[in-house]
Design a protein around this motif. Structure first.
Motif, PDB file in Angstrom:
ATOM      1  N   SER A  77       7.614   7.752   3.075  1.00 24.71           N
ATOM      2  CA  SER A  77       7.714   6.589   3.953  1.00 24.71           C
ATOM      3  C   SER A  77       8.888   6.739   4.920  1.00 24.71           C
ATOM      4  CB  SER A  77       7.849   5.326   3.091  1.00 24.71           C
ATOM      5  OG  SER A  77       8.952   5.462   2.216  1.00 24.71           O
ATOM      6  N   ASN A  78       9.359   5.650   5.474  1.00 23.60           N
ATOM      7  CA  ASN A  78      10.312   5.760   6.579  1.00 23.60           C
ATOM      8  C   ASN A  78      11.659   5.090   6.349  1.00 23.60           C
ATOM      9  OD1 ASN A  78       9.570   2.989   6.856  1.00 23.60           O
ATOM     10  ND2 ASN A  78       7.772   3.671   7.976  1.00 23.60           N
ATOM     11  N   ARG A  79      11.820   4.367   5.253  1.00 22.65           N
ATOM     12  CA  ARG A  79      13.089   3.668   5.056  1.00 22.65           C
ATOM     13  C   ARG A  79      13.631   3.903   3.653  1.00 22.65           C
ATOM     14  NH1 ARG A  79      11.493  -1.509   8.681  1.00 22.65           N
ATOM     15  NH2 ARG A  79      12.261  -0.567  10.609  1.00 22.65           N
ATOM     16  N   GLY A 131      -3.032   0.542   1.609  1.00 22.85           N
ATOM     17  CA  GLY A 131      -2.078  -0.529   1.843  1.00 22.85           C
ATOM     18  C   GLY A 131      -0.692   0.052   2.048  1.00 22.85           C
ATOM     19  N   CYS A 132       0.273  -0.826   2.274  1.00 22.45           N
ATOM     20  CA  CYS A 132       1.651  -0.367   2.471  1.00 22.45           C
ATOM     21  C   CYS A 132       2.253   0.129   1.163  1.00 22.45           C
ATOM     22  CB  CYS A 132       2.503  -1.489   3.024  1.00 22.45           C
ATOM     23  SG  CYS A 132       2.033  -1.957   4.693  1.00 22.45           S
ATOM     24  N   SER A 133       1.783  -0.442   0.063  1.00 24.81           N
ATOM     25  CA  SER A 133       2.157   0.029  -1.257  1.00 24.81           C
ATOM     26  C   SER A 133       3.662   0.158  -1.433  1.00 24.81           C
ATOM     27  CB  SER A 133       1.427   1.354  -1.531  1.00 24.81           C
ATOM     28  OG  SER A 133       1.689   1.834  -2.819  1.00 24.81           O
ATOM     29  N   MET A 134       4.093   1.290  -1.949  1.00 24.16           N
ATOM     30  CA  MET A 134       5.487   1.467  -2.344  1.00 24.16           C
ATOM     31  C   MET A 134       6.434   1.704  -1.163  1.00 24.16           C
ATOM     32  SD  MET A 134       6.905   3.953  -5.302  1.00 24.16           S
ATOM     33  CE  MET A 134       6.138   3.268  -6.750  1.00 24.16           C
ATOM     34  N   CYS A 135       5.918   1.611   0.049  1.00 30.38           N
ATOM     35  CA  CYS A 135       6.806   1.723   1.209  1.00 30.38           C
ATOM     36  C   CYS A 135       7.794   0.565   1.224  1.00 30.38           C
ATOM     37  CB  CYS A 135       6.006   1.739   2.495  1.00 30.38           C
ATOM     38  SG  CYS A 135       7.056   1.791   3.944  1.00 30.38           S
ATOM     39  N   LEU A 136       7.358  -0.589   0.733  1.00 25.41           N
ATOM     40  CA  LEU A 136       8.285  -1.731   0.656  1.00 25.41           C
ATOM     41  C   LEU A 136       7.997  -2.547  -0.588  1.00 25.41           C
ATOM     42  CD1 LEU A 136       7.619  -4.593   3.257  1.00 25.41           C
ATOM     43  CD2 LEU A 136       5.873  -3.377   2.016  1.00 25.41           C
ATOM     44  N   GLY A 137       9.045  -3.148  -1.145  1.00 29.69           N
ATOM     45  CA  GLY A 137       8.890  -3.854  -2.409  1.00 29.69           C
ATOM     46  C   GLY A 137       8.288  -5.217  -2.257  1.00 29.69           C
ATOM     47  N   SER A 185       2.016   5.469   3.348  1.00 29.02           N
ATOM     48  CA  SER A 185       2.694   4.693   4.393  1.00 29.02           C
ATOM     49  C   SER A 185       2.184   5.011   5.792  1.00 29.02           C
ATOM     50  CB  SER A 185       4.216   4.872   4.366  1.00 29.02           C
ATOM     51  OG  SER A 185       4.601   5.968   5.162  1.00 29.02           O
ATOM     52  N   CYS A 186       2.622   4.213   6.758  1.00 28.05           N
ATOM     53  CA  CYS A 186       2.181   4.425   8.141  1.00 28.05           C
ATOM     54  C   CYS A 186       2.847   5.647   8.750  1.00 28.05           C
ATOM     55  CB  CYS A 186       2.435   3.177   8.983  1.00 28.05           C
ATOM     56  SG  CYS A 186       4.167   2.707   9.078  1.00 28.05           S
ATOM     57  N   THR A 187       3.829   6.219   8.060  1.00 20.32           N
ATOM     58  CA  THR A 187       4.457   7.445   8.555  1.00 20.32           C
ATOM     59  C   THR A 187       3.636   8.663   8.139  1.00 20.32           C
ATOM     60  OG1 THR A 187       6.553   6.346   8.092  1.00 20.32           O
ATOM     61  CG2 THR A 187       6.665   8.657   8.694  1.00 20.32           C
ATOM     62  N   GLY A 245      -6.547  -1.510   6.290  1.00 16.02           N
ATOM     63  CA  GLY A 245      -5.500  -0.540   6.001  1.00 16.02           C
ATOM     64  C   GLY A 245      -4.219  -0.927   6.702  1.00 16.02           C
ATOM     65  N   ILE A 246      -3.269  -0.003   6.694  1.00 14.78           N
ATOM     66  CA  ILE A 246      -1.989  -0.279   7.337  1.00 14.78           C
ATOM     67  C   ILE A 246      -2.227  -0.413   8.837  1.00 14.78           C
ATOM     68  CG2 ILE A 246       0.386   0.493   7.653  1.00 14.78           C
ATOM     69  CD1 ILE A 246      -0.032   2.346   5.226  1.00 14.78           C
ATOM     70  N   VAL A 247      -1.665  -1.439   9.384  1.00 12.22           N
ATOM     71  CA  VAL A 247      -1.938  -1.814  10.776  1.00 12.22           C
ATOM     72  C   VAL A 247      -1.785  -0.625  11.752  1.00 12.22           C
ATOM     73  CG1 VAL A 247       0.416  -2.740  11.080  1.00 12.22           C
ATOM     74  CG2 VAL A 247      -1.446  -3.642  12.456  1.00 12.22           C
ATOM     75  N   GLY A 295      17.203  -0.935  -2.117  1.00 11.82           N
ATOM     76  CA  GLY A 295      16.193  -1.877  -2.600  1.00 11.82           C
ATOM     77  C   GLY A 295      14.886  -1.898  -1.834  1.00 11.82           C
ATOM     78  N   ARG A 296      14.746  -1.047  -0.831  1.00  8.16           N
ATOM     79  CA  ARG A 296      13.537  -1.081  -0.004  1.00  8.16           C
ATOM     80  C   ARG A 296      12.268  -0.887  -0.830  1.00  8.16           C
ATOM     81  NH1 ARG A 296      11.036  -2.165   5.019  1.00  8.16           N
ATOM     82  NH2 ARG A 296       9.297  -0.768   5.233  1.00  8.16           N
ATOM     83  N   GLN A 297      12.320   0.046  -1.784  1.00 10.23           N
ATOM     84  CA  GLN A 297      11.111   0.324  -2.561  1.00 10.23           C
ATOM     85  C   GLN A 297      11.106  -0.435  -3.888  1.00 10.23           C
ATOM     86  OE1 GLN A 297      11.137   4.846  -2.215  1.00 10.23           O
ATOM     87  NE2 GLN A 297       9.101   4.348  -1.446  1.00 10.23           N
TER      88      GLN A 297
HETATM   89  S1  SF4 Z   1       5.565  -1.658   5.154  1.00 10.52           S
HETATM   90 FE1  SF4 Z   1       5.730   0.547   5.384  1.00 10.52          FE
HETATM   91  S2  SF4 Z   1       3.634   1.260   5.581  1.00 10.52           S
HETATM   92 FE2  SF4 Z   1       3.607  -0.938   5.940  1.00 10.52          FE
HETATM   93  S3  SF4 Z   1       3.757  -1.119   8.166  1.00 10.52           S
HETATM   94 FE3  SF4 Z   1       5.831  -1.299   7.342  1.00 10.52          FE
HETATM   95  S4  SF4 Z   1       6.650   0.763   7.389  1.00 10.52           S
HETATM   96 FE4  SF4 Z   1       4.444   0.936   7.621  1.00 10.52          FE
END
Ligand code: SF4
Lengths: 468, 196
Positions: free
Chosen positions: A429-431, A407-413, A347-349, A107-109, A435-437
């Motif tokens: 998510s957090n950002r 997974g991190c999925s749609m938190c980042l592209g 996301s990890c948030t 999973g997400i770290v 273009g992040r997503q």
């Molecule tokens: S990509 Fe998103 S969910 Fe994955 S570790 Fe970074 S901030 Fe967390």
């Protein structure tokens, strides 16, 4: 001398004290790695003929690149596959344990550390990922590092570092009902700005913080980096101990007692001095969302899109103008009149079990708004299993949402889950960077509760708007 | 690592604040497993825009970037430093850098020179007036000269020492192995392990 929490943890890990301009050499208790920021570090080790000093204090997971559908098949994108495969080969060659796709702990770290019990108070924890600050919720000093530092930690289990400055973020009184840790941290970031925490370790304290669950605390500490801080911390207390006790890697028996006795010595001394302090009154807060393209550009959900002309700081004004163009928003529009195409819960948030529960309780028995897509992505395989055992997956699917793998999925592209250009998302998510997503995608950062209400109504909304 | 003393090169004015690492290099480039060849990803989204300053051919060989405050915020990706260096940048000048970015730069050998908002403004004005003009950055004396502008910049003294000497961090730490081992002997036995 009276010390703050972060100073106590720091001092307990100094291998060699720096003199003058030389940094301290700090010991690392736990090194988390993932596929994105580690391949070049392992290459560096190989090139220099070095070993991983402490594989037993290192653990790897696969998160950023992994698909959240069809995980039993080889990863379709050849570049992502190569990166994940490089991680597996590197870990196996250097003896580092790994939680690969299909493993119950994958999973997400930043979800993996806490759920296994590896994240504990008083530790130093690093990872080649800025949201390592998440682990500070346990009273650990946890921060993100770059790939060269990853190599440094792999080779030596230490890092040369200059002491961080300390900032207390004191949140008095209680959060009103329906206001979450996510709203609280978004409010703090809007207040201090995206650079406000620079060089600091933030220590969140006060009644509202004490009352948060561990998962809420993780949400707060997670986004410390969005306030520019290196790390965020919360003093360990009974809530912390109860959360850790019984987890796989938690101390057991006599060790547990010894550990807890030590952890109780960690909170900031009454007469310790912070370099800076920010004070908030939790009782005045309400659900908070971002309207712009940096996490500091947020307002209460009940407000309107701000007018750049109202910003006195010219830099902020220009940034706001640019953000509104990118976000395709007009000043004065009510946030609640903004319609979205996609809702991302994960996301990890906000991809932990409590987040999924909170959203499911709002969605249960209802249907998603027309033409709206919602994807629900548990933060780890274990969170997914837990959610399924509680029937949460069925709640989401019945409403029309997609239930995915971890997974991190749609938190980042970076994996198949992306926004298309021009698409607008409410995201837990957090950002919200441009273009992040996904290139051209537009992001509004929200809490799981706001995400759920938005998914049902189609526009940015809070549970109150559903009569809840 | 190559020692850094003095550098003179074409300055590129990037009149933007909050240039985050997603803008410096988008996430899709992070899938690579190599350490070089990231120049094509630098400022990717902006380079598709014809009017973007770096698209002007005069900046093809730019080596000194002058950017707004909060440069390098966002994710910890060291690829941001590699992309800048692969493109040819040796120095970034800004009123404020994000911590992790600054740390990564020092390790990669990219000089982050911190100056006041006024100096940034002066440099922008100068470079915009004389596109393709050169900037000289002298690390030992911590000075920047460009045309009639002469200003000092700030940098962490330890990073400066390492850059000037061309020393790499792991090598320095390896000289302290004995202390690391003795620290490990004193660690509490209940501290968690990932292998059992
Ligand atoms: S990509 Fe998103 S969910 Fe994955 S570790 Fe970074 S901030 Fe967390």
């Amino acid at each position: 001398m009276a010390k703050t929490l972060s100073e106590k943890v720091w001092d307990a890990h100094v291998v060699a004290q720096g003199e003058g301009d030389t940094p301290d050499l700090l010991y690392v208790d736990l090194h988390l790695i993932h596929e994105v920021t580690s391949p070049q570090a392992f290459d560096g080790l190989r090139a220099a003929g070095r070993k991983v000093r402490r594989p037993d204090l290192t653990v790897a997971t696969e998160d950023h690149n992994v698909p959240t559908l069809n995980i039993d098949k080889p990863i379709a994108d050849p570049i992502s596959r190569a990166q994940v495969e490089a991680l597996r080969t590197n870990c196996d060659e250097f003896g580092v344990p790994r939680y690969s796709l299909g493993h119950a702990e994958q999973g997400i770290v930043h979800v993996v550390g806490p759920q296994t019990g590896l994240t504990q108070p008083g530790m130093t924890i690093v990872c080649g990922d800025s949201h390592t600050s998440t682990h500070g919720a346990f009273g650990a000093l946890a921060f993100g590092i770059g790939t060269s530092e990853v190599e440094h930690v792999l080779a030596t289990q230490t890092l040369p570092l200059k002491k961080f400055k300390t900032m207390a973020v004191t949140v008095n009184n209680q959060l009103p009902a329906g206001v979450t840790a996510k709203d609280l941290i978004l409010t703090i970031i809007a207040k201090i700005g995206t650079g406000g925490g620079q060089g600091y370790v933030l220590e969140y304290r006060g009644e509202a913080v004490r009352n948060l669950s561990m998962e809420g605390r993780m949400t707060m500490c997670n986004m410390s980096i969005e306030g520019g801080a290196r790390a965020g911390m919360i003093a360990p207390d009974e809530t912390t101990f109860a959360y850790i006790q019984g987890k796989d890697r938690a101390p057991k028996g006599k060790d547990w007692d010894e550990a807890v006795a030590y952890w109780r010595t960690l909170p900031t001394d009454a007469d310790a001095k912070f370099d800076h302090e920010v004070i908030l009154d939790a009782s005045t807060l309400s659900p908070f969302v971002t309207w712009g393209t940096n996490p500091g550009q947020g307002v209460p959900l009940s407000a309107v899109v701000p007018d750049p002309a109202d910003f006195s700081d010219p830099v902020e004004r220009t940034a706001a103008e640019r953000a509104l163009v990118y976000m395709d928003l007009t000043p004065g529009t009510k946030l609640k009149d903004i319609f979205v195409d996609t809702v991302f819960l994960g996301s990890c948030t906000n991809g932990r079990i409590e987040d999924l529960r909170a959203a499911a309780s709002i969605i249960e028995g209802n249907k998603l708004a027309n033409n709206l897509k919602m994807i629900v992505v548990p933060g780890s395989a274990r969170v997914r299993l837990q959610a399924e055992s509680e029937g949460l997956d069925k709640v989401f699917v019945a409403a029309g949402a997609e239930w995915r793998n971890a997974g991190c999925s749609m938190c980042l592209g970076m994996n198949p889950d992306k926004l298309s250009s021009g698409e607008r998302a409410a995201s837990t998510s957090n950002r919200n960077f441009e273009g992040r997503q996904g290139p051209g995608g537009r992001t509004h950062l929200v809490s799981p509760q706001v995400a759920a209400a938005t998914a049902l109504l189609g526009h940015l909304a809070e549970p109150k708007d559903l009569g809840m | 690592m190559e020692a850094f003393k003095t550098h003179t090169g074409i300055g590129a004015p990037l009149r933007r604040s909050n240039v985050d690492t997603d803008q410096i290099i988008p996430a899709e480039y992070l899938k690579r497993i190599t350490r070089h060849g990231y120049e094509d990803g630098l400022f990717k989204a902006w380079r598709d825009d014809e009017s973007f300053v770096m698209n002007h051919p005069i900046y093809k060989n730019a080596t000194v970037l002058v950017a707004g405050a909060e440069f390098g915020t966002g994710s910890s990706r060291e690829h941001a430093v590699w992309a800048l260096m692969d493109y040819g940048f040796k120095v970034v000048i800004s009123p404020r850098f994000a911590d992790i970015f600054r740390g990564n730069s020092g390790k990669g050998g990219l000089l982050t020179a911190q100056v006041s908002d006024e100096v940034t403004e002066q440099l922008w004005a100068y470079l915009e007036q004389s596109p393709g003009a050169e900037i000289t950055v002298d690390l030992p004396t911590q000075t920047i000269t460009a045309g009639a502008i002469s200003a000092s910049f700030e940098i962490d003294p330890y990073v400066k020492w390492r850059l000037v000497e061309g020393l790499d961090d792991i090598g320095i730490t390896m000289q302290q192995l004995e202390q690391i081992t003795s620290f490990e002997h004193s660690r509490a036995a209940w501290r968690p392990k990932t292998l059992s």
